[in-house]
Design an enzyme around this catalytic site. Structure first.
Site, short mmCIF file in Angstrom:
data_model
loop_
_atom_site.label_atom_id
_atom_site.label_comp_id
_atom_site.label_asym_id
_atom_site.label_seq_id
_atom_site.Cartn_x
_atom_site.Cartn_y
_atom_site.Cartn_z
N VAL A 51 -18.54 -6.00 -28.23
CA VAL A 51 -19.81 -5.46 -27.74
C VAL A 51 -19.88 -3.95 -28.00
CG1 VAL A 51 -21.27 -5.08 -25.69
CG2 VAL A 51 -20.02 -7.24 -25.96
N CYS A 52 -18.74 -3.29 -27.86
CA CYS A 52 -18.69 -1.82 -27.95
C CYS A 52 -19.33 -1.25 -29.22
CB CYS A 52 -17.26 -1.32 -27.81
SG CYS A 52 -16.52 -1.73 -26.21
N PRO A 53 -19.03 -1.79 -30.42
CA PRO A 53 -19.64 -1.17 -31.60
C PRO A 53 -21.16 -1.30 -31.60
CG PRO A 53 -18.46 -3.17 -32.23
CD PRO A 53 -18.11 -2.87 -30.80
#
Length: 199
Positions: A51-53
């Site tokens: 999810v982070c990117p």
């Protein structure tokens, strides 16, 4: 989750840490370097995750919209600045970030995450905390998401614009307010102007 020292209406905890800057260089930055500007400080769990990117790229891609309203965006995680740089240098098609327009702060000692109350202590990583800090260094908004759900750049931008509007005009913003839409005068009589138009 740690209790932290971040409180709405109080000065945001200052920090000093190494960041990977948009030019790919390492630099020691402090929150106080940004005094006179609004700051969106967002924490994410780890580099090279899923999810982070999507969040980081979304904030980076729209960073100019924030800069146009005197706001800087800063990302932070518990990874080292070397890890951040490796992730930036990894192509997007392989789960990397590619070129960044925002700094990514390294919080390897977890000091900043603890201070902001978003450290997931059993794993030693950050929850998805997002903090809006005004041009005087005062914390105006806190959101903390559990790990599996990303945040909205649109909503963050809207909130910064709303706080800036209220700071400048002294009026308050109703639910779902967008720039250019009606606001409310915080007075028993004058507020009726708004409510009479919006039934």
């Amino acid at each position: 989750m740690s209790s932290g020292n971040a409180y709405i209406g109080k000065l945001a905890p200052d920090f000093q840490a190494t960041a990977v800057m948009p030019d790919g260089q390492f630099k020691e930055i402090k929150l106080s370097d940004y005094k006179g500007k609004y700051v969106v400080l967002f924490f994410y769990p780890l580099d090279f995750t899923f999810v982070c990117p999507t969040e980081i790229i979304a904030f980076s891609d729209r960073s100019e919209e924030f800069r146009k309203i005197n706001c800087e965006v800063i990302g932070a995680s518990v990874d080292s600045h070397f890890c951040h740089l490796a992730w930036i240098n990894t192509p997007k098609k392989q789960g990397g970030l590619g070129s960044m327009h925002i700094p990514l702060v390294s919080d390897t000692k977890r000091v900043i995450a603890k201070d902001y109350g978003i450290l997931k202590e059993d794993e030693g990583i950050s929850y998805r905390g997002l903090f809006i800090i005004d041009d005087k260094g005062t914390l105006r908004q806190i959101t903390i998401n559990d790990l599996p759900v990303g945040r909205s750049v649109d909503e963050t931008l809207r909130l910064v614009q709303a706080f800036q509007f209220t700071d400048k005009h002294g009026e308050v913003c109703p639910a779902g307010w967008q720039p250019g839409s009606d606001t409310i005068k915080p007075d028993v009589q004058k507020s009726k102007e708004y409510f009479s138009k919006h039934k």
